[in-house]
Write an enzyme that holds these catalytic residues in place. Structure first.
Site, PDB file in Angstrom:
ATOM      1  N   HIS A   1      63.040  69.361  66.808  1.00 34.01           N
ATOM      2  CA  HIS A   1      64.205  68.840  67.405  1.00 34.01           C
ATOM      3  C   HIS A   1      65.235  69.283  66.616  1.00 34.01           C
ATOM      4  O   HIS A   1      65.415  69.110  65.394  1.00 34.01           O
ATOM      5  CB  HIS A   1      63.961  67.227  67.393  1.00 34.01           C
ATOM      6  CG  HIS A   1      65.324  66.531  67.821  1.00 34.01           C
ATOM      7  ND1 HIS A   1      66.101  66.867  68.885  1.00 34.01           N
ATOM      8  CD2 HIS A   1      65.979  65.726  67.084  1.00 34.01           C
ATOM      9  CE1 HIS A   1      67.098  66.031  68.677  1.00 34.01           C
ATOM     10  NE2 HIS A   1      67.123  65.210  67.465  1.00 34.01           N
TER      11      HIS A   1
ATOM     12  N   HIS B   1      69.628  70.394  65.945  1.00 36.44           N
ATOM     13  CA  HIS B   1      70.985  70.140  66.425  1.00 36.44           C
ATOM     14  C   HIS B   1      72.034  71.327  66.191  1.00 36.44           C
ATOM     15  O   HIS B   1      72.948  71.171  65.485  1.00 36.44           O
ATOM     16  CB  HIS B   1      71.557  68.872  65.430  1.00 36.44           C
ATOM     17  CG  HIS B   1      70.953  67.728  65.843  1.00 36.44           C
ATOM     18  ND1 HIS B   1      71.618  66.468  65.620  1.00 36.44           N
ATOM     19  CD2 HIS B   1      69.694  67.065  66.340  1.00 36.44           C
ATOM     20  CE1 HIS B   1      71.119  65.461  65.918  1.00 36.44           C
ATOM     21  NE2 HIS B   1      69.843  65.846  66.353  1.00 36.44           N
TER      22      HIS B   1
ATOM     23  N   SER C   1      63.504  58.523  62.560  1.00 38.83           N
ATOM     24  CA  SER C   1      63.979  57.396  63.358  1.00 38.83           C
ATOM     25  C   SER C   1      63.577  57.772  64.784  1.00 38.83           C
ATOM     26  O   SER C   1      63.562  56.986  65.887  1.00 38.83           O
ATOM     27  CB  SER C   1      65.209  56.923  63.117  1.00 38.83           C
ATOM     28  OG  SER C   1      66.113  58.102  63.503  1.00 38.83           O
ATOM     29  N   GLU C   2      63.391  59.075  65.063  1.00 42.85           N
ATOM     30  CA  GLU C   2      63.192  59.512  66.528  1.00 42.85           C
ATOM     31  C   GLU C   2      61.650  59.774  66.630  1.00 42.85           C
ATOM     32  O   GLU C   2      61.276  60.438  67.538  1.00 42.85           O
ATOM     33  CB  GLU C   2      63.809  61.047  66.660  1.00 42.85           C
ATOM     34  CG  GLU C   2      65.415  60.724  66.528  1.00 42.85           C
ATOM     35  CD  GLU C   2      66.336  61.821  66.629  1.00 42.85           C
ATOM     36  OE1 GLU C   2      65.960  62.784  66.083  1.00 42.85           O
ATOM     37  OE2 GLU C   2      67.445  61.902  66.956  1.00 42.85           O
TER      38      GLU C   2
HETATM   39 ZN   LIG Z   1      68.502  64.252  66.868  1.00 39.04          ZN
END
Ligand SMILES: [Zn+2]
Length: 236
Positions: free
Chosen positions: A98, A100, A78-79
């Site tokens: 990316h 987390h 979704s990114e």
């Molecule tokens: Zn993220």
């Protein structure tokens, strides 16, 4: 599945597993994009809402830079707009990671800057790592609001979210994400000790950062090494 893009997909899966092994992602969070070799208008991207343990090469979507799926059985992350817009604007960027991780998410919440505290950090990022303004998930804001902090830098914290790391290739982008997570842990430990955070001298930052810059196609040669000298101000 067509075998045309198999190598690229396998590489993305291998690095997605590395992200999980290093605890840089949790559950389905985090994502990777990698330009398809020889086809710079195409990206191989991790899928949305898929546990890393179950990821197979067929799950990696091949998309164009407008986000259209060219091949694949799963929808891309979704990114995706963040990945496609950065790759559109930055032809020298070959991969985006990316993450987390706990330490980068702490920095992202605080909105702090990670100063140049270690040589390996500067070699991996090109200098201090800044926090970008908060951007609404799944919008172009994610690329727009990180653009300035990534202008001459390998990574930026995304406010209230995580880290984005870029590189000429996936090896560099992954290395940057991994090194920044470790350096954040060190930085936060120093803060907990209540002592001043010491930074590398600017001359050393400039020199080491030139090696980070040299990874990108068309970049100038790294700067010549400065004359080695003691830095009395840094002796305790
Ligand atoms: Zn993220």
């Amino acid at each position: 599945m067509s075998t045309k893009w198999l190598d690229t997909r396998q590489k993305v899966v291998a690095y997605a597993r590395k992200l999980q092994a290093e605890r840089l992602v949790y559950s389905t969070a985090g994502n990777i994009s990698l330009r398809v070799p020889g086809e710079p208008g195409l990206l191989a991207v991790t899928p949305t809402s898929t546990q890393y343990d179950f990821l197979e090469p067929e799950d990696i979507a091949i998309i164009d830079l407008d986000g259209n799926v060219v091949d694949g059985r799963r929808a891309p992350t979704s990114e995706t707009p963040m990945h496609t817009l950065i790759c559109k604007r930055r032809p020298e960027v070959g991969a985006i990671v990316h993450t987390h991780g706990k330490a980068v998410m702490t920095m992202a919440n605080l909105g702090w800057t990670l100063p140049p505290i270690l040589t390996g950090l500067v070699e991996a990022t090109g200098g201090p790592v800044y926090t970008s303004p908060y951007s609404q998930p799944e919008t172009d804001q994610m690329a727009d609001f990180t653009a300035e902090a990534l202008e001459d830098r390998g990574a930026t914290f995304m406010r209230f979210h995580g880290l984005i790391a870029i590189g000429a290739d996936l090896e560099h982008a992954f290395h940057t994400a991994s090194v920044v997570e470790g350096a954040c842990e060190v930085f936060l430990t120093i803060k907990q000790l209540g002592v001043d955070v010491e930074e590398l001298p600017q001359e050393q930052v400039d020199w080491i950062a030139s090696y980070w810059r040299a990874q990108f196609p068309g970049a100038p040669e790294p700067l010549p090494a400065p004359e080695p000298k003691p830095y009395p101000g840094l002796v305790r």
